[in-house]
Design an enzyme around this catalytic site. Structure first.
Site, PDB file in Angstrom:
ATOM      1  N   TRP A 154      38.957  11.348  26.323  1.00  0.00           N
ATOM      2  CA  TRP A 154      38.693  12.039  25.059  1.00  0.00           C
ATOM      3  C   TRP A 154      39.021  11.076  23.923  1.00  0.00           C
ATOM      4  CZ3 TRP A 154      42.668  15.276  22.158  1.00  0.00           C
ATOM      5  CH2 TRP A 154      42.078  15.981  21.105  1.00  0.00           C
ATOM      6  N   ASP A 235      47.683  15.935  30.301  1.00  0.00           N
ATOM      7  CA  ASP A 235      47.033  16.726  29.258  1.00  0.00           C
ATOM      8  C   ASP A 235      46.237  17.812  29.977  1.00  0.00           C
ATOM      9  OD1 ASP A 235      45.834  17.785  27.052  1.00  0.00           O
ATOM     10  OD2 ASP A 235      44.855  15.944  26.391  1.00  0.00           O
ATOM     11  N   LYS A 271      40.553  26.464  24.714  1.00  0.00           N
ATOM     12  CA  LYS A 271      39.420  26.756  25.582  1.00  0.00           C
ATOM     13  C   LYS A 271      39.643  28.015  26.409  1.00  0.00           C
ATOM     14  CE  LYS A 271      37.384  22.799  24.484  1.00  0.00           C
ATOM     15  NZ  LYS A 271      38.412  22.157  23.674  1.00  0.00           N
TER      16      LYS A 271
END
Length: 423
Positions: A154, A235, A271
């Site tokens: 990311w 993460d 999310k």
């Protein structure tokens, strides 16, 4: 007196002009910052007037009609907390109940680490804030260390550790030819890194590739970390959202814990609960004992104090209400599975349509990958054609957000992809 006042006004005026000139000159040397590669896609999409435009760059869930979704469990949690909670500052460490529930979700309901109070944890500003706080912690207490980040990752991961002034090193991850994991290169990088190195790992639904190690590969990775004394910082932005099962999506974390690692973990509810704008997350570090955990937590709080002072209230109340109530948690588990299943279904649909169009390429990687994103393998030139000729928007690396697909546009997207890749 009037004379002195007049002199003072003239001097003050001259000082203001000089100050303005100085400020103007100083600002004139500042160049515009480059646009964020992800947010820039959405900006371009919004400016496009074509009725056929499709945005598959956005990292937010959409229903099958292309609309944003607010979960029923979230609406019910909001109803319960409306007017019943004060809006005073939270402690620096955040909402205690939310943190407790987050730890149970990540580490397990009956985790011995929780029972023994060996986890230092604080509420964070979603996953980004959790990573940023850890990066600051790493820089302060391990100033000579580096962070190993996957290639690719990311994009914001690089920004986070760069701005925390932690040197970044890269480890190989993605294999372009197979559209899968380059496991051999990954293991070589782990073995060749200096002992005690810090590694940033994606717990599940690797962003941007959607490529995850198998359970057996995770066990090999954990074993090699043990040999080298490396520190794993996970993460975990997609727990529950990747497979529809939060326990399965936390498997990598659990494997490292079983092997005796002291890990770090960033959690996000953007999310899996659709709380994108609420910025709710948790940062936790597993420690040797309760005394060490208290010390680590105090240092995390001291780092957070000048950053943002204390985290926001509303989103934390939503999360703690959902996870702390058996019925609401059951509803959330049902809803997060619906979201995950729809994305998995879109993967199958896109692959099937490409194959029916007679593509000579293999699209098996679409269904082999998992999570919100598909690393399509398309080149920047092909992505440009999709945008310029078909008004389909995605990041230049060919990453497709499966949440941007629905039954109304998947056929059009498949035809466009086939057109730009068939040569």
């Amino acid at each position: 007196m009037a004379f002195h006042n007049a002199i003072a006004r003239r001097l003050l005026g001259r000082s203001s002009v000089l100050g303005a000139r100085c400020m103007s000159s100083w600002c004139r040397s500042i160049e515009p910052a480059p646009k964020d590669p992800i947010l820039g896609v959405t900006e371009a999409f919004l400016m496009d007037q074509s009725p056929n435009k499709v945005n598959v760059g956005v990292g937010a869930y959409r229903d099958d009609d292309g609309r944003p979704v607010v979960l029923d469990c979230v609406r019910e949690a909001e109803r319960r907390i409306a007017g019943k909670q004060i809006m005073e500052y939270l402690p620096i460490g955040g909402n205690i109940k939310m943190v407790e529930e987050s730890l149970k979700l990540a580490y397990g309901e009956n985790s011995d680490f929780i029972k023994d109070e060996r986890i230092a944890a604080v509420q964070a500003l979603s996953g980004t804030g959790a990573c940023r706080l850890f990066a600051a912690f790493q820089q302060r207490f391990h100033p000579d260390s580096r962070i190993y980040i996957s290639d690719p990752t990311w994009a914001n991961h690089h920004n986070i550790w760069r701005d925390a002034e932690v040197p970044i090193r890269i480890y190989q991850y993605y294999h372009p030819e197979s559209r899968g994991l380059d496991f051999a290169a990954l293991m070589d990088n782990i073995k060749n890194a200096p002992n005690g190195s810090f590694f940033l790992l994606h717990a599940c639904a690797h962003n941007p590739t959607g490529v995850d190690p198998t359970e057996e590969q995770w066990r090999e990775i954990s074993s090699q970390f043990k040999v080298k004394g490396h520190f794993a910082f996970f993460d975990m932005a997609y727990q529950g959202f990747a497979s529809g099962n939060p326990e399965r999506d936390a498997k990598a974390v659990r494997i490292f814990l079983e092997d005796g690692h002291l890990i770090g973990l960033a959690q996000s509810y953007a999310k899996n609960m659709g709380l994108y704008g609420q910025r709710v997350g948790c940062l936790s570090l597993v420690c040797d004992d309760a005394k060490q955990a208290m010390a680590v937590k105090s240092q995390l709080q001291q780092l957070a104090r000048p950053m943002y002072s204390s985290p926001p209230v509303h989103g934390a109340l939503i999360v703690s209400t959902i996870l702390g109530d058996a019925q609401l948690k059951k509803l959330w588990l049902q809803e997060v599975k619906v979201m995950a299943d729809r994305i998995i279904g879109m993967r199958s649909e896109l692959r099937e349509r490409l194959e029916k169009l007679g593509s000579s390429l293999s699209w098996q990687h679409i269904t082999n990958q998992i999570g919100m994103f598909c690393y399509s393998g398309m080149s920047p030139e092909q992505v440009d054609r999709l945008t310029n000729e078909f008004h389909i928007y995605m990041t230049h690396n060919g990453r497709i957000s499966m949440a941007g697909l629905n039954t109304g546009n998947v056929g059009y997207v498949a035809e466009a992809i086939h057109e730009v890749t068939k040569s």
